[in-house]
Design a protein around this motif. Structure first.
Motif, mmCIF file in Angstrom:
data_model
loop_
_atom_site.group_PDB
_atom_site.id
_atom_site.type_symbol
_atom_site.label_atom_id
_atom_site.label_comp_id
_atom_site.label_asym_id
_atom_site.label_seq_id
_atom_site.Cartn_x
_atom_site.Cartn_y
_atom_site.Cartn_z
ATOM 1 N N ASN A 52 -13.622 -30.351 -27.029
ATOM 2 C CA ASN A 52 -14.218 -29.769 -25.823
ATOM 3 C C ASN A 52 -13.290 -28.745 -25.179
ATOM 4 N N GLN A 53 -12.005 -29.074 -25.122
ATOM 5 C CA GLN A 53 -11.032 -28.154 -24.536
ATOM 6 C C GLN A 53 -10.878 -26.902 -25.399
ATOM 7 N N TYR A 55 -13.262 -25.587 -27.175
ATOM 8 C CA TYR A 55 -14.466 -24.783 -26.928
ATOM 9 C C TYR A 55 -14.307 -23.943 -25.659
ATOM 10 N N TYR A 56 -13.718 -24.545 -24.620
ATOM 11 C CA TYR A 56 -13.456 -23.777 -23.392
ATOM 12 C C TYR A 56 -12.493 -22.628 -23.678
#
Length: 198
Positions: A52-53, A55-56
């Motif tokens: 998720n990080q 992707y950011y």
């Protein structure tokens, strides 16, 4: 007890609003931030462990690359501002039919209205095109953006085809309404130039 039906906005409408917001973001002079965005984004991709990080980080790096690309386009298009042939071509875009047609074709080819607006903004930043010449092209972008949705709906289920059709109807009617409005009220473009001078 009577139930009230909740009316939701269509995905096509929300997508058009999102595209418009991105165009406003591109219009800001954030080129000085692009190296920082790219650096932070790449560092997040390389050193953070959670997906998720990462992707950011990809999103942040993508924004930086977009702003850097817009600045590069502006610089490369500045010589076009002094080209008589190019200026003659852009003058034809003040014709509503030619302007809308150019916008539809260009967006249908690259299949991204955000990218089309970015190119047009780069031309504007390079003083290669004026708002009266660009306004009908912008209306054409709205219609041309439907082509990607129409192509992706081929062979899809009925709901996907309905969404693509709704997107086309909204964009086409909106473009026609604003073309007529701009032709009948030329002060509309002038008012926008006064709101955002220079």
């Amino acid at each position: 007890m009577r139930r009230h039906r909740v009316v939701k906005s269509s995905p096509a409408t929300r997508a058009d609003i999102g595209t418009s917001v991105m165009a406003l973001v591109f219009s800001m002079d954030l080129s000085w931030l692009s190296p920082l965005f790219i650096f932070v984004g790449v560092a997040m991709i390389m050193f953070l462990k959670k997906n998720n990080q990462k992707y950011y980080g990809q999103i942040i790096a993508g924004f930086g690359i977009l702003f850097f690309g817009l600045t590069t386009m502006k610089t490369s298009m500045q010589p076009l501002a002094s080209s008589p042939e190019f200026q003659s071509l852009l003058t034809n875009f003040s014709n509503p039919l030619l302007g809308v047609l150019a916008g539809v074709i260009f967006t249908a080819i690259i299949q991204s209205s955000s990218a089309s607006v970015g190119v047009l903004q780069a031309l504007g930043l390079a003083s290669a095109i004026t708002l009266p010449n660009a306004v009908y092209v912008i209306y054409g972008f709205n219609i041309g953006a439907c082509m990607a949705a129409a192509l992706s709906s081929i062979g899809a289920n009925r709901n996907a085809k309905r969404t693509a059709l709704l997107n086309f109807i909204i964009s086409f009617l909106g473009a026609i309404i604003f073309v007529i409005f701009t032709m009948l009220c030329p002060g509309f473009v002038t008012a926008i130039e006064h709101i955002f001078p220079g």
